[in-house]
Enzyme design. Sequence first.
Site, mmCIF file in Angstrom:
data_model
loop_
_atom_site.group_PDB
_atom_site.id
_atom_site.type_symbol
_atom_site.label_atom_id
_atom_site.label_comp_id
_atom_site.label_asym_id
_atom_site.label_seq_id
_atom_site.Cartn_x
_atom_site.Cartn_y
_atom_site.Cartn_z
ATOM 1 N N TYR A 93 -19.902 12.932 13.253
ATOM 2 C CA TYR A 93 -18.589 12.815 12.607
ATOM 3 C C TYR A 93 -18.741 12.613 11.106
ATOM 4 O O TYR A 93 -19.526 11.785 10.642
ATOM 5 C CB TYR A 93 -17.787 11.645 13.189
ATOM 6 C CG TYR A 93 -16.450 11.470 12.497
ATOM 7 C CD1 TYR A 93 -15.438 12.412 12.684
ATOM 8 C CD2 TYR A 93 -16.213 10.408 11.635
ATOM 9 C CE1 TYR A 93 -14.218 12.282 12.033
ATOM 10 C CE2 TYR A 93 -14.996 10.269 10.980
ATOM 11 C CZ TYR A 93 -13.998 11.214 11.186
ATOM 12 O OH TYR A 93 -12.800 11.095 10.531
ATOM 13 N N GLY A 139 -10.384 13.156 11.589
ATOM 14 C CA GLY A 139 -9.193 12.661 12.276
ATOM 15 C C GLY A 139 -9.034 13.343 13.619
ATOM 16 O O GLY A 139 -9.973 13.428 14.423
ATOM 17 N N HIS A 196 -5.797 16.225 1.207
ATOM 18 C CA HIS A 196 -5.382 14.831 1.264
ATOM 19 C C HIS A 196 -4.781 14.335 -0.051
ATOM 20 O O HIS A 196 -4.173 13.265 -0.092
ATOM 21 C CB HIS A 196 -6.571 13.940 1.647
ATOM 22 C CG HIS A 196 -6.952 14.019 3.099
ATOM 23 N ND1 HIS A 196 -7.039 15.206 3.783
ATOM 24 C CD2 HIS A 196 -7.279 13.051 4.004
ATOM 25 C CE1 HIS A 196 -7.391 14.978 5.044
ATOM 26 N NE2 HIS A 196 -7.549 13.677 5.203
ATOM 27 N N ASN A 218 -12.055 7.178 1.929
ATOM 28 C CA ASN A 218 -11.868 6.434 3.170
ATOM 29 C C ASN A 218 -12.076 4.934 2.940
ATOM 30 O O ASN A 218 -13.004 4.335 3.468
ATOM 31 C CB ASN A 218 -12.876 6.955 4.205
ATOM 32 C CG ASN A 218 -12.419 6.692 5.624
ATOM 33 O OD1 ASN A 218 -11.416 6.020 5.852
ATOM 34 N ND2 ASN A 218 -13.160 7.211 6.571
ATOM 35 N N ARG A 278 12.893 -32.350 -6.815
ATOM 36 C CA ARG A 278 12.000 -33.317 -6.187
ATOM 37 C C ARG A 278 10.893 -32.639 -5.381
ATOM 38 O O ARG A 278 9.771 -33.155 -5.272
ATOM 39 C CB ARG A 278 12.825 -34.237 -5.280
ATOM 40 C CG ARG A 278 12.047 -35.332 -4.611
ATOM 41 C CD ARG A 278 12.909 -36.400 -3.943
ATOM 42 N NE ARG A 278 14.238 -35.994 -3.567
ATOM 43 C CZ ARG A 278 14.728 -36.040 -2.330
ATOM 44 N NH1 ARG A 278 13.968 -36.468 -1.344
ATOM 45 N NH2 ARG A 278 15.963 -35.695 -2.079
#
Length: 512
Positions: A54, A61, A84, A197, A285
């Site tokens: 991969y 993807g 992309h 990535n 306060r």
Amino acid sequence: MHTVVVGTSGVTASDVLAVARGGARVQLSEEAVAALAAAREIVDALAAKPDPVYGVSTGFGALATRHISQELRAQLQRNIVRSHAAGMGPRVERDVVRALMFLRLKTVCSGHTGVRPEVAQTMADLLNAGITPVVHEYGSLGCSGDLAPLSHCALTLMGEGDAEGPDGVVRPAAELLAAHGIQPVELREKEGLALLNGTDGMLGMLVMALADLDTLYRSADVTAALSLEALLGTDKVLAPELHAIRPHPGQAASAANMLAVLKGSGLTGHHQDDAPRVQDAYSVRCAPQVAGAGRDTMAHARLVADRELAAAVDNPVVLPDGRVESNGNFHGAPVAYVLDFLAIAVADLGSIAERRTDRLLDKNRSHGLPPFLADDAGVDSGLMIAQYTQAALVSEMKRLAVPASADSIPSSAMQEDHVSMGWSAARKLRTAVDNLTRVLAVELYAATRAIELREELTPAPATRAVIDALREAGVQGPGPDRFLAPDLAAADAFVRDGRLLAAVETVTGPLR
């Protein structure tokens, strides 16, 4: 010029700020270059084998099932960057893009990505040349990294798309690279994927937000102290022994800062005079409790940021034993959560500051101050609409506090079926921090005017230093109505650039 050396073990927050905002030069360490070369040998060996790996010899993807032949792999890496780089909307700020580029380089230099040394050097060359890729607001889901933003940066490395030069002019990236003698990179196996990535954009914005909030939280302690003083409140609630029995460190620091600012004040302790009060209102306060909780939230966010700054976020990663393994480390949940936590804390800090401002302007609750701090109420409206502006800012901050990380939209044909939305969390936090600066500026403007209207009482020396510095900065004091926007803008700049803290610390010393 300051130089940041990038090694294999990550970088620091101060490194990110130096490069993103300070224009520091970047240099690769010898260790990083060696690690890059060693990891690349592993990737090259795997690329030569027939078995699909991969990111090296497959699609990406949901398309990861396709084995890519050697003659198409360079095209594959170019294509993933081009496809992309699909961002839309306004341009992202220069400091964010420089942080994005630098943090991606940090991971590349870890030796876990398989990117060649010459690609990493080109990334450093772009930063050193002041070339900033055009990155757009929308395109990241905060999972599988800040994909579109990082792709636009990788596109510039390839000499494609548009980028901003050091002169601020946007030109074709090829022209800018040529003008600076930078050769565009020809991507090889795994390199396109490795460049896009990671969670670098959201991390960069987290680091910068924490730096800004470090100043703003101390500034909020100052404005809260000035409001307490203007309202003739009591500083007894700030006593360290009261905060020691509820031992939150942020709360103790905030109370100590307020007490330091109020030291020597002639206005505190008058709550039992003409209109006796047993206690001040919560917004006065409980200021240390609210600001302190935000400080402690920042401490947790800083821990997460430091871990991420030491991380190598990529998929797949190259391991020292030669394996190239897929993983889920690119998921942005750890960063997204703290970005959302900070947005909630920032909204609450703005909200309590606005409540103090409103109290200063209301004659029924301000203990003797004129309505709206006006010179001639009725003829003059005073700061009535300054509070409207502050309220509008706070209202937006409350909307921005809705967590982005609680949302998820599936993508990539359901392969990426749960995403962090961390980039969106970072973008809205950036807006919230900007708004907080303005909110504190309005409180400062109102509180200093109110203190000056109490002419018969002497403010604390630190308060006096603030008022004098504010007036020297062109922010006017009490008087008839005038064009208010320039005063508010000057007060905003006074808080934003640290002059408020600088003025206080000439008297108190460094605040915590």
